[in-house]
Design a protein around this motif. Sequence first.
Motif, PDB file in Angstrom:
ATOM      1  N   GLY A   9       1.856   1.166   9.050  1.00 53.20           N
ATOM      2  CA  GLY A   9       2.521   0.032   8.340  1.00 53.20           C
ATOM      3  C   GLY A   9       4.082  -0.060   8.665  1.00 53.20           C
ATOM      4  O   GLY A   9       4.446  -1.156   8.594  1.00 53.20           O
ATOM      5  N   GLY A  10       4.646   0.879   9.026  1.00 58.09           N
ATOM      6  CA  GLY A  10       6.115   0.887   9.671  1.00 58.09           C
ATOM      7  C   GLY A  10       6.781   0.779   8.287  1.00 58.09           C
ATOM      8  O   GLY A  10       8.170   0.259   8.550  1.00 58.09           O
ATOM      9  N   LEU A  11       6.421   0.631   6.900  1.00 57.62           N
ATOM     10  CA  LEU A  11       7.430   0.520   5.581  1.00 57.62           C
ATOM     11  C   LEU A  11       8.228   1.588   5.784  1.00 57.62           C
ATOM     12  O   LEU A  11       7.683   2.871   5.764  1.00 57.62           O
ATOM     13  N   PHE A  12       9.509   1.478   5.890  1.00 59.43           N
ATOM     14  CA  PHE A  12      10.478   2.363   5.982  1.00 59.43           C
ATOM     15  C   PHE A  12      11.467   2.419   4.647  1.00 59.43           C
ATOM     16  O   PHE A  12      12.098   1.254   4.380  1.00 59.43           O
ATOM     17  N   THR A  13      11.096   3.208   3.628  1.00 65.82           N
ATOM     18  CA  THR A  13      11.656   3.070   2.228  1.00 65.82           C
ATOM     19  C   THR A  13      13.116   3.460   2.240  1.00 65.82           C
ATOM     20  O   THR A  13      13.715   4.128   3.173  1.00 65.82           O
ATOM     21  N   GLU A  14      13.910   3.364   1.162  1.00 69.72           N
ATOM     22  CA  GLU A  14      15.155   3.764   1.056  1.00 69.72           C
ATOM     23  C   GLU A  14      15.375   5.326   1.030  1.00 69.72           C
ATOM     24  O   GLU A  14      16.203   5.883   1.259  1.00 69.72           O
ATOM     25  N   TRP A  61      -1.397  -7.380  -5.685  1.00 74.57           N
ATOM     26  CA  TRP A  61      -2.479  -8.266  -5.820  1.00 74.57           C
ATOM     27  C   TRP A  61      -3.664  -7.028  -6.332  1.00 74.57           C
ATOM     28  O   TRP A  61      -3.676  -5.950  -5.887  1.00 74.57           O
ATOM     29  N   GLN A  62      -4.518  -7.572  -6.962  1.00 76.34           N
ATOM     30  CA  GLN A  62      -5.802  -6.720  -7.250  1.00 76.34           C
ATOM     31  C   GLN A  62      -6.931  -7.740  -7.149  1.00 76.34           C
ATOM     32  O   GLN A  62      -7.391  -8.719  -7.977  1.00 76.34           O
ATOM     33  N   ASP A  63      -7.955  -7.566  -6.110  1.00 75.15           N
ATOM     34  CA  ASP A  63      -9.099  -8.287  -5.921  1.00 75.15           C
ATOM     35  C   ASP A  63      -8.956  -9.825  -5.864  1.00 75.15           C
ATOM     36  O   ASP A  63      -9.720 -10.545  -6.787  1.00 75.15           O
ATOM     37  N   GLY A  64      -8.033 -10.305  -5.240  1.00 69.58           N
ATOM     38  CA  GLY A  64      -7.974 -11.611  -5.161  1.00 69.58           C
ATOM     39  C   GLY A  64      -6.752 -12.265  -6.111  1.00 69.58           C
ATOM     40  O   GLY A  64      -6.664 -13.427  -6.120  1.00 69.58           O
ATOM     41  N   THR A  65      -6.297 -11.465  -7.372  1.00 73.56           N
ATOM     42  CA  THR A  65      -5.447 -11.960  -8.242  1.00 73.56           C
ATOM     43  C   THR A  65      -4.280 -11.214  -8.099  1.00 73.56           C
ATOM     44  O   THR A  65      -3.948 -10.111  -7.906  1.00 73.56           O
ATOM     45  N   ARG A  66      -3.073 -12.299  -8.273  1.00 73.13           N
ATOM     46  CA  ARG A  66      -1.911 -11.543  -8.075  1.00 73.13           C
ATOM     47  C   ARG A  66      -1.338 -10.864  -9.502  1.00 73.13           C
ATOM     48  O   ARG A  66      -1.318 -11.648 -10.542  1.00 73.13           O
ATOM     49  N   LEU A  67      -1.119  -9.681  -9.582  1.00 69.70           N
ATOM     50  CA  LEU A  67      -0.736  -9.176 -10.676  1.00 69.70           C
ATOM     51  C   LEU A  67       0.721  -9.215 -11.007  1.00 69.70           C
ATOM     52  O   LEU A  67       1.221  -9.392 -12.055  1.00 69.70           O
ATOM     53  N   ALA A  68       1.601  -9.316  -9.854  1.00 73.03           N
ATOM     54  CA  ALA A  68       3.021  -9.256 -10.217  1.00 73.03           C
ATOM     55  C   ALA A  68       3.944  -9.762  -8.719  1.00 73.03           C
ATOM     56  O   ALA A  68       3.158  -9.320  -7.853  1.00 73.03           O
ATOM     57  N   ARG A  69       4.755 -10.478  -9.044  1.00 65.73           N
ATOM     58  CA  ARG A  69       5.782 -10.727  -7.846  1.00 65.73           C
ATOM     59  C   ARG A  69       7.206 -10.040  -8.582  1.00 65.73           C
ATOM     60  O   ARG A  69       7.573 -10.403  -9.576  1.00 65.73           O
ATOM     61  N   VAL A  70       7.496  -9.079  -7.716  1.00 69.16           N
ATOM     62  CA  VAL A  70       8.639  -8.201  -8.396  1.00 69.16           C
ATOM     63  C   VAL A  70       9.799  -8.538  -7.547  1.00 69.16           C
ATOM     64  O   VAL A  70       9.859  -8.334  -6.208  1.00 69.16           O
ATOM     65  N   THR A  71      10.916  -8.808  -7.993  1.00 70.58           N
ATOM     66  CA  THR A  71      12.217  -9.199  -7.220  1.00 70.58           C
ATOM     67  C   THR A  71      13.256  -8.082  -7.423  1.00 70.58           C
ATOM     68  O   THR A  71      13.082  -7.341  -8.490  1.00 70.58           O
ATOM     69  N   ASP A  72      14.208  -8.099  -6.625  1.00 72.37           N
ATOM     70  CA  ASP A  72      15.546  -7.290  -6.901  1.00 72.37           C
ATOM     71  C   ASP A  72      14.894  -5.672  -6.796  1.00 72.37           C
ATOM     72  O   ASP A  72      15.565  -4.849  -7.707  1.00 72.37           O
ATOM     73  N   VAL A  73      14.171  -5.561  -6.091  1.00 69.05           N
ATOM     74  CA  VAL A  73      13.654  -4.001  -5.760  1.00 69.05           C
ATOM     75  C   VAL A  73      14.555  -3.270  -4.718  1.00 69.05           C
ATOM     76  O   VAL A  73      15.097  -4.113  -3.954  1.00 69.05           O
ATOM     77  N   PRO A  74      14.618  -2.138  -4.786  1.00 71.60           N
ATOM     78  CA  PRO A  74      15.441  -1.340  -3.696  1.00 71.60           C
ATOM     79  C   PRO A  74      14.881  -1.720  -2.202  1.00 71.60           C
ATOM     80  O   PRO A  74      13.679  -1.941  -2.232  1.00 71.60           O
ATOM     81  N   PRO A  75      15.705  -1.933  -1.506  1.00 76.73           N
ATOM     82  CA  PRO A  75      15.183  -2.715  -0.074  1.00 76.73           C
ATOM     83  C   PRO A  75      14.136  -1.885   0.554  1.00 76.73           C
ATOM     84  O   PRO A  75      14.023  -0.734   0.551  1.00 76.73           O
ATOM     85  N   LEU A  76      13.167  -2.792   1.046  1.00 75.43           N
ATOM     86  CA  LEU A  76      11.910  -1.929   1.774  1.00 75.43           C
ATOM     87  C   LEU A  76      12.031  -2.501   3.324  1.00 75.43           C
ATOM     88  O   LEU A  76      12.175  -3.775   3.645  1.00 75.43           O
ATOM     89  N   HIS A  77      12.186  -1.799   4.127  1.00 78.01           N
ATOM     90  CA  HIS A  77      12.503  -2.078   5.409  1.00 78.01           C
ATOM     91  C   HIS A  77      11.258  -1.786   6.364  1.00 78.01           C
ATOM     92  O   HIS A  77      10.497  -0.996   6.197  1.00 78.01           O
ATOM     93  N   LEU A  78      10.847  -3.023   6.986  1.00 77.00           N
ATOM     94  CA  LEU A  78       9.690  -3.119   7.785  1.00 77.00           C
ATOM     95  C   LEU A  78      10.015  -2.868   8.892  1.00 77.00           C
ATOM     96  O   LEU A  78      10.541  -3.970   9.915  1.00 77.00           O
ATOM     97  N   THR A  79       9.374  -1.878   9.554  1.00 70.57           N
ATOM     98  CA  THR A  79       9.952  -1.439  11.013  1.00 70.57           C
ATOM     99  C   THR A  79       8.690  -1.662  12.056  1.00 70.57           C
ATOM    100  O   THR A  79       7.595  -1.656  11.501  1.00 70.57           O
ATOM    101  N   MET A  80       8.857  -1.769  13.217  1.00 70.74           N
ATOM    102  CA  MET A  80       7.740  -1.560  14.142  1.00 70.74           C
ATOM    103  C   MET A  80       7.875  -0.083  14.702  1.00 70.74           C
ATOM    104  O   MET A  80       9.044   0.223  15.120  1.00 70.74           O
ATOM    105  N   ARG A  81       6.924   0.861  14.651  1.00 71.42           N
ATOM    106  CA  ARG A  81       7.269   2.139  15.012  1.00 71.42           C
ATOM    107  C   ARG A  81       7.291   2.406  16.709  1.00 71.42           C
ATOM    108  O   ARG A  81       8.064   3.384  16.962  1.00 71.42           O
ATOM    109  N   LEU A  82       7.059   1.185  17.164  1.00 73.19           N
ATOM    110  CA  LEU A  82       7.401   1.223  18.729  1.00 73.19           C
ATOM    111  C   LEU A  82       8.937   1.665  18.891  1.00 73.19           C
ATOM    112  O   LEU A  82       9.710   2.235  19.815  1.00 73.19           O
TER     113      LEU A  82
END
Length: 383
Positions: free
Chosen positions: A44-49, A77-98
């Motif tokens: 997924g390339g999610l690079f956390t803090e 989300w759970q089975d098509g229902t949005r459980l929550a949208r969370v804002t102001d979380v510690p940054p989540l960095h989305l990388t391409m592993r390449l």
Amino acid sequence: MQPFDIIVIGAGPAGSAAACWAARHGASVALVDKASFPRDKLCGGLFTERSHRYYREIFDQELDFSRIVSRKNIEFWQDGTRLARVTDVPPLHLTMRLNLDNQLFSQTIAAGAQDFSGQAISEVASNAVHFRNGTVIEGRILIGADGVNSIVARHLFGTPFDKDTIGFGLEIEAKSEDRSPDLHPLRIDFGAADWGYGWAFPKVGSTTIGIGGLHAENTDMKAKFAAYLDRLGLTSDANRIKGHYLPFGDFRTTPGRGNILLAGDAAGLVDPITGEGIAFAMKSGQLAAKAALEALARDTPDDALPLYKEQLKTIHRNLRIARTLRRIVFAPRWQSTLSRSFRRSGTVRLQYMRLLAGEIEYPELARRVLLRLPRYLLTALRR
Ligand SMILES: Cc1cc2nc3c(=O)[nH]c(=O)nc-3n(C[C@H](O)[C@H](O)[C@H](O)COP(=O)(O)OP(=O)(O)OC[C@H]3O[C@@H](n4cnc5c(N)ncnc54)[C@H](O)[C@@H]3O)c2cc1C
């Protein structure tokens, strides 16, 4: 050729971290990989803090963020229902592993490790690596960081992992013409796979979409992935789907033998709840290098393993607790109680995000879950 102090096999996050740390601290290091860089890795390339912090400590520089998308909001989300949208979380960095792995690899070579990438190995011995082209290099300590299908683990233990006890993930890269990843939600979908989850991680020009979970609990994973893609409004094109194992909860309590250590996925160090593997891969690489340096300073390479095992205690403790908590988090009978609590309780969501960011560890999270357990039990019994 003089024997190297350390030979590192595999130049992913674990191997680059090990080789970079050792080279920065004066050891002669060979960094071996069958692939030539840049090379891709299904992830997924999610690079956390948490990863970010380890990265800065080990590589002693800042990451190049020019091709990384950083987000401070996430949807659950759970089975098509949005459980929550969370804002102001510690940054989540989305990388391409390449790109990410190429950066780590290049920084490691610049730190002084000798480049043996793009060369296939024919055999690993306790003090040497034999390449198919006939070259042989010798090393006083070997670090196997060659991933979930590790040939070093196979050399030591006959097989890297029992496939029934680890996880498996499927992914596609959904290309998008619009280059505004901020328009697309970063989402986690509980229930998309059993004993696991689904994800959509927007990046520049594409979104990485996947599901992952315990292999043994998801014999119909392809069908689950098709259903997940359908839910996201995408068609399932079998040609673009790729799969990969991940050691999701089955770690090696003794990660090596003699003068050979295992790090990262080769040692099974993936978080059994979140599936995060990059952070502990880098950290374990650094710890393996530290143990190796100390054993070399004592002139007793075989001391590296007990030293490394000692240093890994905190990670192992975290993984053990996470494996126990997983029985609550993913067990079907708890799903509706937990998703309700996730939807209603800002505290539960905050703890999850703090865990990802490395602000809290599993022992603290377990204490908090235990405190809430009577309430969960009551809710579950009332249903
Ligand atoms: C579908 C999926 C999604 C994931 N998403 C995330 C995520 O979003 N965030 C996260 O933190 N983690 C994620 N992970 C886990 C993460 O990808 C791994 O934990 C991480 O890559 C482990 O790093 P590593 O260096 O130990 O191994 P790897 O990254 O697998 O690197 C191993 C290296 O060894 C080399 N190698 C392998 N065999 C040989 C050989 N025979 N000879 C020489 N070299 C060899 C390979 O070429 C490779 O360069 C995901 C995993 C999967 C499967």
